[in-house]
Design a protein around this motif. Structure first.
Motif, PDB file in Angstrom:
ATOM      1  N   VAL A 276     -18.353  -7.479  -6.211  1.00 54.79           N
ATOM      2  CA  VAL A 276     -17.134  -7.257  -6.999  1.00 54.79           C
ATOM      3  C   VAL A 276     -17.011  -5.760  -7.255  1.00 54.79           C
ATOM      4  CG1 VAL A 276     -16.006  -7.674  -9.225  1.00 54.79           C
ATOM      5  CG2 VAL A 276     -17.244  -9.539  -8.072  1.00 54.79           C
ATOM      6  N   PHE A 277     -15.915  -5.201  -6.730  1.00 53.93           N
ATOM      7  CA  PHE A 277     -15.758  -3.739  -6.774  1.00 53.93           C
ATOM      8  C   PHE A 277     -15.193  -3.265  -8.113  1.00 53.93           C
ATOM      9  CE2 PHE A 277     -15.041  -4.170  -1.936  1.00 53.93           C
ATOM     10  CZ  PHE A 277     -16.399  -4.019  -1.676  1.00 53.93           C
TER      11      PHE A 277
ATOM     12  N   ASP B 215      -9.224   2.154  -4.298  1.00 53.45           N
ATOM     13  CA  ASP B 215      -8.615   0.973  -4.928  1.00 53.45           C
ATOM     14  C   ASP B 215      -7.810   1.382  -6.156  1.00 53.45           C
ATOM     15  OD1 ASP B 215      -9.396  -0.994  -3.217  1.00 53.45           O
ATOM     16  OD2 ASP B 215     -11.004  -1.797  -4.475  1.00 53.45           O
TER      17      ASP B 215
ATOM     18  N   THR C 197       0.821  -1.217   0.000  1.00 54.32           N
ATOM     19  CA  THR C 197       0.000   0.000   0.000  1.00 54.32           C
ATOM     20  C   THR C 197       0.856   1.268   0.000  1.00 54.32           C
ATOM     21  OG1 THR C 197      -1.596  -1.214   1.268  1.00 54.32           O
ATOM     22  CG2 THR C 197      -1.887   1.119   1.279  1.00 54.32           C
TER      23      THR C 197
ATOM     24  N   TYR D 150      -1.286 -12.214  -4.919  1.00 56.68           N
ATOM     25  CA  TYR D 150      -1.688 -12.965  -3.717  1.00 56.68           C
ATOM     26  C   TYR D 150      -0.545 -13.887  -3.294  1.00 56.68           C
ATOM     27  CZ  TYR D 150      -6.199 -10.981  -4.754  1.00 56.68           C
ATOM     28  OH  TYR D 150      -7.210 -10.072  -4.992  1.00 56.68           O
TER      29      TYR D 150
ATOM     30  N   LEU E  13     -10.628  -9.852   0.125  1.00 53.94           N
ATOM     31  CA  LEU E  13     -11.331 -10.653  -0.878  1.00 53.94           C
ATOM     32  C   LEU E  13     -11.447 -12.143  -0.510  1.00 53.94           C
ATOM     33  CD1 LEU E  13     -12.614 -10.936  -3.671  1.00 53.94           C
ATOM     34  CD2 LEU E  13     -10.316 -11.099  -4.640  1.00 53.94           C
TER      35      LEU E  13
ATOM     36  N   TYR F 184     -12.658  -8.056   5.552  1.00 54.15           N
ATOM     37  CA  TYR F 184     -12.964  -7.164   4.429  1.00 54.15           C
ATOM     38  C   TYR F 184     -12.083  -7.462   3.230  1.00 54.15           C
ATOM     39  CZ  TYR F 184      -8.844  -5.006   6.291  1.00 54.15           C
ATOM     40  OH  TYR F 184      -7.560  -4.836   6.744  1.00 54.15           O
TER      41      TYR F 184
END
Ligand code: NAD
Ligand code: WQD
Length: 366
Positions: A235-236, A314, A130, A251, A218, A216
């Motif tokens: 799905v954002f 995001d 981030t 991931y 995925l 929160y």
């Protein structure tokens, strides 16, 4: 023989508990300090079930210097610290920023001050991808290398970027002070580990992520859809310029990540490099739809989802360039995202109440 003794601050949490396990399995003694704000001591039982060794435990708050001092006094053999203790919810960080700065920045300063008083000079810090913010704002920065400029877009990310600076300044100052005192080789060493998206669980199915509140991220949310605790996944956004319109993340299996801490700590102890920052990611990006498909395949059924607007803050793509860690630490991820989905499913399907229930007997036999 133990190679050393490590204080794992935040060691009953998700990544901290897996790192404590990896350290114990590799000959380290481990002392855990945690205030149990987002975790439980049961994590230590599971570590013991898996490896036959249990970390020493102190309930304490990293923001309280007296708590940190107590642990170092009780264990004068501690020679290194791995610092996981923090608040980590991006959305919440914008709502209660003072709590985030107090815990994440203030907590680190308290811990470093206590380390200084007790002559402990190796620290591995949980930073985050981030800190890069939106790396697509630059040309040629995807996959993201460590020299990509820092530019966090949320409060949580800013706390991590600030702590990186605090640690850099401390290491630099120590080095200068020791040079003046004629002891240049006793300086501090720090690893700033920028994790991408940690996921997965122990393959035994008895150890995994068990936050105190609502998840929160995925994959934990998909776990809840698969067990029926949630009706569907939101799905954002499907309007990203990616191969299927959804955002891309890197991931990384939590056991690969834990191993990254072990090798980073070994590197600090062996090479005394001052401060180093390393990306811990696989270098492979997956879209949200690819994750939904991979997890659905493991569960053996379609998982319902609904497309909604992009989530505020995001970014399109957070994929690591892990070349530096590959080269310097000889570390790379070994476990695929698909295997992480399998391990996560074994964990959530067998332990619907997480650590608030005993693990199924059949898993303990294996
Ligand atoms: P976690 O919440 O499971 O673990 C953090 C632990 O710190 C918890 O056990 C919590 O009880 C403890 N803690 C919080 N405040 C404390 C305090 N004041 N004093 C003592 N203990 C305290 O989170 P995690 O996913 O294991 O993350 C560990 C670290 O890695 C955090 O610093 C987080 O910011 C960082 N990180 C996490 C991710 C991720 O996606 N999980 C990604 C990048 C970085
Ligand atoms: C992954 C992807 C979402 C939930 C955060 C922090 C980061 C690090 C890891 C701590 C994104 C999409 C998600 C949902 C979705 N944590 N998504 N529906 O945002 O990449 O990273 O956790 O350091 O700092 O920012 O992780 O798991 O929330 O999202 O579509 O219900 O899944 O938009 O593309 P993220 P995430």
């Amino acid at each position: 023989m133990a190679v050393g003794t490590v204080l794992v601050a935040g060691g009953t949490g998700y990544i901290g508990s897996f790192t404590a396990l990896a350290l114990l399995e590799n000959g380290y003694h481990v002392v855990v300090m945690d205030n149990l704000y987002n975790s439980s001591e049961v994590a230590l039982d599971r570590i013991e079930l898996i490896c036959g060794k249990r970390p020493a435990f102190h309930k304490g708050d990293v923001t309280v210097e007296a708590d940190c001092d107590k642990v170092f006094k009780a264990h004068p053999e501690i020679d290194s610290v791995i610092h996981f203790a923090a608040l980590k919810a991006v959305g919440e960080s914008g709502e209660i920023p003072l709590e985030y700065y107090r815990t994440n920045v203030g907590g680190t300063i308290a811990l470093l001050r206590s380390m200084e008083r007790h002559n402990v000079s190796n620290v591995v810090f949980s930073s985050s991808a981030t800190v890069y913010g939106d790396a697509t704002r630059f040309e040629n920065m995807i996959p993201i290398p460590e020299h990509c400029p820092i530019g966090p877009t949320n409060t949580y990310g800013r706390t991590k970027a600030m702590v990186e600076d605090v640690i850099r300044d401390q290491v630099e100052a120590q080095r200068n002070n020791l040079k003046k005192a004629g002891k240049p080789f006793e300086h501090w060493n720090a690893a700033l580990l920028r994790y991408f998206n940690p996921c997965g669980a122990h393959p035994s199915g008895i150890m995994g992520e068990d936050p105190q509140g609502v998840p929160y991220n995925l994959l934990p949310l998909l776990g809840k859809v698969a067990t029926g605790e949630r009706e569907k996944l939101l799905v954002f956004g499907t309007d990203y310029p990616s191969r299927d319109g959804t955002a891309i993340r890197d991931y990384i299996h939590v056991m690969d990540l834990a191993n990254g801490h072990l090798v980073a700590l070994n590197y600090l102890r062996d090479n005394k490099p001052g401060v180093r920052a390393w990306n811990l990611g696989s270098g492979r990006g997956s879209t949200v739809f690819e994750i939904i498909n991979a997890f659905s395949n493991v569960v053996g059924k379609e998982l319902p989802y609904q497309v909604v607007e992009r989530r505020q803050g995001d970014v399109l793509d957070l994929t690591a360039n892990p070349a530096l860690a590959n080269k310097e630490l000889e570390w790379m991820t070994k476990i695929s995202m698909e295997k992480a989905c399998e391990d996560l499913w074994r964990w959530v399907s067998n332990n619907p109440k997480g650590y608030r229930q005993d693990p199924p007997a059949e898993l303990l036999k294996e």
